[in-house]
Scaffold this active site. Sequence first.
Site, short mmCIF file in Angstrom:
data_model
loop_
_atom_site.label_atom_id
_atom_site.label_comp_id
_atom_site.label_asym_id
_atom_site.label_seq_id
_atom_site.Cartn_x
_atom_site.Cartn_y
_atom_site.Cartn_z
N SER A 1 0.83 -1.19 0.00
CA SER A 1 0.00 0.00 0.00
C SER A 1 0.88 1.26 0.00
O SER A 1 1.73 1.40 -0.87
CB SER A 1 -0.96 -0.04 1.19
OG SER A 1 -2.00 0.90 1.03
N GLU B 1 -9.00 -5.68 -4.24
CA GLU B 1 -8.34 -4.67 -3.42
C GLU B 1 -9.31 -3.86 -2.57
O GLU B 1 -9.17 -3.76 -1.35
CB GLU B 1 -7.54 -3.72 -4.31
CG GLU B 1 -6.29 -4.31 -4.94
CD GLU B 1 -5.11 -4.37 -3.99
OE1 GLU B 1 -5.27 -3.96 -2.81
OE2 GLU B 1 -4.04 -4.80 -4.42
N HIS C 1 -7.34 -5.94 -0.06
CA HIS C 1 -6.17 -5.17 0.31
C HIS C 1 -5.65 -5.63 1.67
O HIS C 1 -6.42 -5.88 2.59
CB HIS C 1 -6.57 -3.70 0.36
CG HIS C 1 -5.44 -2.73 0.38
ND1 HIS C 1 -4.53 -2.61 -0.63
CD2 HIS C 1 -5.08 -1.78 1.31
CE1 HIS C 1 -3.67 -1.65 -0.34
NE2 HIS C 1 -3.98 -1.14 0.84
#
Length: 504
Positions: A188, A316, A407
């Site tokens: 990230s 995600e 994610h």
Amino acid sequence: MSVEPEIRTTAGVVRGRWENAIAVFRGIPYAEPPFGSRRFGAPVRVQRWDGIRDALEFGPPVPRASNVGAAMSSVSGNVGDGSEDCLTLNVWSPDLGAAGLPVMVWIQGGTYLENNSANPDCDGATLAGSGVVVVSMNYRVGADGFGRIDGAPDNRGILDQIAALGWVQDNIAGFGGDPANVTVFGESAGAACIAALLVMPMAAGLFRRAISQSMPGTYFSERLATAISTTIAAQLGVQATVDELARFPPRALTDATDAVIQKMPEFVESWGPMALTPTPFSPVVDGDVLPRAPWRALADGAARDIDLLIGHTRDEYRLYTSRPGGEPTDARITAAFDHLTPSTDGSRRYRTAYPDATPGQRFEVLNSDWLFRMPSLHLADAAHVGGGPVWFYELAWSFNSEEGASHCLDFLLVFGTLSPEDVRAHRSAHPNAANEITDVAHTMRTDWVSFATTGKPVWAPYDPHTRTTRVYNTEPTTQPYPEERSRRIWSTHRFDTLDLAHAE
């Protein structure tokens, strides 16, 4: 191994402990506390100390919204609880001899707002047990780390990372690591910092390989970053300058930042698509510390001598839409398709490409594409154009129906910190997921360690024609890029520095 290990660093001797055959050193300072006259400055090399310094506990977290240390409320940072001494790193090593093991330096994500290397999800013991030396670090976040402030260098959080990587070069051999074989890996915001490090002159020579996991594609122009910081400072009634902001403790800045986050969508007409993201911060392309956005620089040959492993998870944005209250409203869906698609007919193209999806599901796919999946894919394309070796992956395995392959799931698997018991306890876990996770995690971790060791994963390199992708599922496969429908929608888009949509 019962004797507590002691290692001499350039600043002094540190004492760690053996934990299940792994030597662990926590809270080693790599820079002076970033307070007082050093507030908003570039990191300063830590001063030498006499005697032996215990490295048994994680250092205090950097200033962030959830930090309750006294430094959060102190302007000077000169506080009695030690919480100002926050620029620290941690080392896990399976062999303190002259082994010359590969080194893996973890750069944690957290929307540029959160960072705490004590996070148990990022414990390096299991990964180190695979035969590498693992390093993690605290670095500045929020306005202190990434706000554009007049009189301060940009990207201070990334400058902290560079200082930590310099410490690794100077000291890691004493912990059994090879300073000539360093891999940076991050997820990230950490992955976006790594993409920036690839093209920053100051970071040249500090690492040999890089793994970018779910990189967000937001890099700000000076104008955009200035507008955002000006708005945050206005919450305090001041200008975004070092002299004026230094009068406020970090907590005041985090509170001001949170106030702006709550109303960011209101700024979408001037700030552009970043106003629809969860954070007001990103690396600033200032032409100096960060000369250009990563896609352009990599395509022009920057970092062609760095081995790259890039990828993302399949679902995600499900991490955000699956949270309580995360289901998008009609207004949010309309705003997303008005501002995030790569063309004026983007909404139609998504309906055509995903005809069976609900509007909410298309919203999730669009946000996955714009914020994480397509920036990662295009970064691989750019690296290939620039002549560098690059490999690509997607995580498709998931353990529950609510979050999917969302994610953050990939780094939990690599670190081995999501246990079968955790999976089994989830309310919507798949029937066999607790049995599957051990194999999936072991496969990913083995591939990461193999890449860090040799620079050559077990699957073929990526190129824009075959788009060879390692897909992690109950059984790993190697196949063409799985998200072809989205790839086509974004095929002519060029990711670059985000600027103000309209002058304020």
